[in-house]
Design a protein around this motif. Structure first.
Motif, PDB file in Angstrom:
ATOM      1  N   MET A  69       0.460  -8.569   4.043  1.00 34.24           N
ATOM      2  CA  MET A  69      -0.688  -9.388   4.193  1.00 34.24           C
ATOM      3  C   MET A  69      -0.498 -10.771   4.072  1.00 34.24           C
ATOM      4  O   MET A  69      -1.198 -11.621   4.829  1.00 34.24           O
ATOM      5  N   ASP A  85       1.880  13.539  -0.980  1.00 37.77           N
ATOM      6  CA  ASP A  85       2.343  12.036  -1.261  1.00 37.77           C
ATOM      7  C   ASP A  85       1.426  10.929  -0.471  1.00 37.77           C
ATOM      8  O   ASP A  85       1.148   9.799  -0.721  1.00 37.77           O
ATOM      9  N   LEU A  86       1.311  11.260   0.712  1.00 39.83           N
ATOM     10  CA  LEU A  86       0.647  10.196   1.527  1.00 39.83           C
ATOM     11  C   LEU A  86      -0.746   9.696   1.299  1.00 39.83           C
ATOM     12  O   LEU A  86      -1.024   8.520   1.218  1.00 39.83           O
ATOM     13  N   PRO A  87      -1.721  10.611   0.762  1.00 45.09           N
ATOM     14  CA  PRO A  87      -2.997  10.227   0.467  1.00 45.09           C
ATOM     15  C   PRO A  87      -2.911   9.355  -0.717  1.00 45.09           C
ATOM     16  O   PRO A  87      -3.718   8.077  -0.647  1.00 45.09           O
ATOM     17  N   GLY A  88      -2.206   9.514  -1.541  1.00 51.82           N
ATOM     18  CA  GLY A  88      -2.156   8.492  -2.833  1.00 51.82           C
ATOM     19  C   GLY A  88      -1.487   7.045  -2.413  1.00 51.82           C
ATOM     20  O   GLY A  88      -1.982   5.893  -2.935  1.00 51.82           O
ATOM     21  N   LEU A  89      -0.548   7.211  -1.474  1.00 53.13           N
ATOM     22  CA  LEU A  89       0.117   5.950  -1.024  1.00 53.13           C
ATOM     23  C   LEU A  89      -1.046   5.061  -0.315  1.00 53.13           C
ATOM     24  O   LEU A  89      -0.990   3.952  -0.484  1.00 53.13           O
ATOM     25  N   ILE A  90      -1.847   5.976   0.439  1.00 52.27           N
ATOM     26  CA  ILE A  90      -2.781   4.845   1.266  1.00 52.27           C
ATOM     27  C   ILE A  90      -3.800   4.490   0.305  1.00 52.27           C
ATOM     28  O   ILE A  90      -4.027   3.231   0.407  1.00 52.27           O
ATOM     29  N   VAL A  91      -4.203   5.264  -0.656  1.00 55.48           N
ATOM     30  CA  VAL A  91      -4.958   4.532  -1.608  1.00 55.48           C
ATOM     31  C   VAL A  91      -4.742   3.275  -2.245  1.00 55.48           C
ATOM     32  O   VAL A  91      -5.122   2.289  -2.538  1.00 55.48           O
ATOM     33  N   VAL A  92      -3.320   3.521  -2.816  1.00 63.17           N
ATOM     34  CA  VAL A  92      -2.428   2.414  -3.480  1.00 63.17           C
ATOM     35  C   VAL A  92      -2.512   1.067  -2.348  1.00 63.17           C
ATOM     36  O   VAL A  92      -2.706   0.123  -2.936  1.00 63.17           O
ATOM     37  N   ALA A  93      -2.250   1.523  -1.243  1.00 66.31           N
ATOM     38  CA  ALA A  93      -2.089   0.234  -0.058  1.00 66.31           C
ATOM     39  C   ALA A  93      -3.529  -0.245  -0.049  1.00 66.31           C
ATOM     40  O   ALA A  93      -3.725  -1.394   0.212  1.00 66.31           O
ATOM     41  N   LEU A  94      -4.877   0.538  -0.032  1.00 69.32           N
ATOM     42  CA  LEU A  94      -6.082   0.142   0.072  1.00 69.32           C
ATOM     43  C   LEU A  94      -6.211  -0.873  -1.206  1.00 69.32           C
ATOM     44  O   LEU A  94      -6.928  -1.755  -0.834  1.00 69.32           O
ATOM     45  N   VAL A  95      -5.925  -0.707  -2.412  1.00 70.41           N
ATOM     46  CA  VAL A  95      -6.291  -1.353  -3.525  1.00 70.41           C
ATOM     47  C   VAL A  95      -5.441  -2.693  -3.242  1.00 70.41           C
ATOM     48  O   VAL A  95      -5.653  -3.886  -3.315  1.00 70.41           O
ATOM     49  N   ALA A  96      -4.240  -2.441  -3.008  1.00 68.26           N
ATOM     50  CA  ALA A  96      -3.147  -3.834  -2.830  1.00 68.26           C
ATOM     51  C   ALA A  96      -3.938  -4.627  -1.740  1.00 68.26           C
ATOM     52  O   ALA A  96      -4.068  -6.049  -1.862  1.00 68.26           O
ATOM     53  N   SER A  97      -4.176  -4.131  -0.630  1.00 68.34           N
ATOM     54  CA  SER A  97      -4.780  -5.022   0.497  1.00 68.34           C
ATOM     55  C   SER A  97      -6.076  -5.686   0.357  1.00 68.34           C
ATOM     56  O   SER A  97      -6.512  -6.574   0.545  1.00 68.34           O
ATOM     57  N   SER A  98      -6.978  -4.955  -0.693  1.00 68.91           N
ATOM     58  CA  SER A  98      -7.991  -5.798  -0.940  1.00 68.91           C
ATOM     59  C   SER A  98      -7.976  -6.691  -2.128  1.00 68.91           C
ATOM     60  O   SER A  98      -8.917  -7.559  -2.231  1.00 68.91           O
ATOM     61  N   LEU A  99      -6.796  -6.672  -2.793  1.00 69.74           N
ATOM     62  CA  LEU A  99      -6.605  -7.593  -3.837  1.00 69.74           C
ATOM     63  C   LEU A  99      -5.820  -8.955  -3.168  1.00 69.74           C
ATOM     64  O   LEU A  99      -5.775  -9.839  -3.841  1.00 69.74           O
ATOM     65  N   PHE A 156       2.517  -0.674  -2.951  1.00 72.21           N
ATOM     66  CA  PHE A 156       1.633  -1.995  -3.443  1.00 72.21           C
ATOM     67  C   PHE A 156       2.153  -3.078  -3.002  1.00 72.21           C
ATOM     68  O   PHE A 156       1.637  -4.121  -2.543  1.00 72.21           O
TER      69      PHE A 156
END
Lengths: 226, 98
Positions: free
Chosen positions: A195, B41-55, A188
């Protein structure tokens, strides 16, 4: 087979709502209702579809979007592996259909019912899977049709709808051990940092998740030696 | 649909079916290999990264709405509920915080 079809109905309602929501998002991202329905039928995996559409519409490019979506489906490697025994008796074409119809819900339901009644097997899986398949394809297409008729929701916070969906997905995948949240924290923070430093979104996501994965691997290794 | 849209659908469909097929064929070998943790582990990390990158780089109201969405997600564990309530919170905050 009928038993499978009936048992999955409550889950199908939930899937229908999710499908409608996804359909609206996909339509707003520029996909026609029939394309969304086709995607639902061809992919039959909601979380990967929403990730792929999100990445695609925010400029990650085709390959990046497919790749990100595909990663979301890695768990199917373990899921279908566990079906080897159940599907063995089916003719080849039915096995392929059963594999395509395998989703989280009908797999989980089949496995849990099977524990109570060993007679539950391939027929149940196929029945439940068929209901989910029709539900998903139709609801996503209908959602997309609605989404096409709605005005451009971007200003109204459509982007946040994706964020909220991902937050929900993350929650359902949340690790049980506190220590397992460390990789999540790293990913996170790194994603935000990269970014802010100007890295593209797609690259930041990839780099951040790989860093988190490396930490996860380290933690597991040290856990084994503890 | 544009060519890329067609390719997105076809590509994801092919990749997904290949994954399902591969899992079935590989059976337990993958789950017992030392790479099995990647599947988990990877799918969960990707989703976390998606949340972070969209914020990343968004205004405070988006972060607050996201925090609310996390709470809603935690309690409901339901995608549609989280999306609806989260979006409602986001829109409400947009009205309150101008």
């Amino acid at each position: 087979m009928t038993r499978g079809m009936l048992s999955i109905l409550p889950l199908a309602v939930g899937a229908a709502l999710y499908g409608l929501a996804f359909g609206v998002l996909a339509a707003q991202a520029g996909f026609p209702w029939w394309g969304v329905g086709l995607m639902g039928a061809g992919v039959h995996a909601g979380s990967s579809q929403i990730v792929a559409v999100d990445q695609f519409s925010t400029g990650s490019g085709l390959v990046g979007a497919v790749f990100a979506g595909a990663i979301m489906n890695l768990r199917y490697l373990g899921i279908t592996a566990s079906l080897a025994g159940i599907l063995a008796a089916l003719p080849l074409w039915q096995r392929l259909v059963a594999l395509h119809l395998t989703s989280d819900e009908n797999w989980a339901l089949t496995m849990s019912e099977r524990r109570k009644d060993s007679g539950v097997g391939a027929a149940f899986l196929l029945g439940a899977g068929s209901v989910m398949f029709v539900t998903w394809s139709v609801s996503t297409a209908v959602g997309a049709q609605i989404g096409t008729l709605l005005p451009d929701l971007d200003a109204a916070g459509l982007g946040f709808a994706f964020t909220a969906a991902f937050i929900a997905m993350a929650r359902s995948m949340a690790p049980r051990r506190i220590s397992a949240f460390l990789p999540w924290g790293v990913t996170f923070g790194l994603a935000i940092g990269l970014m802010s430093a100007g890295m593209s979104r797609a690259l930041a996501i990839l780099a951040a998740s790989l860093a988190g994965l490396a930490l996860a691997a380290l933690l597991r290794k040290s856990g084994r030696h503890a | 649909m544009s060519l890329s849209q067609w390719l997105l659908i076809a590509g994801l469909a092919a990749a997904t079916f290949a994954t399902r097929l591969l899992g079935y064929l590989a059976g337990d070998r993958l789950r017992q290999s030392r790479f099995a943790f990647v599947l988990e582990d990877l799918p969960g990390l990707i989703v976390v990264a998606l949340v972070a990158s969209s914020l990343a780089g968004t205004e405070p109201k988006t972060w607050i709405a996201a925090a609310l969405a996390v709470a809603i997600a935690w309690v409901s564990n339901n995608v549609v509920v989280t999306m609806s309530a989260g979006l409602a919170a986001y829109l409400a905050l947009g009205v309150v915080i101008t």
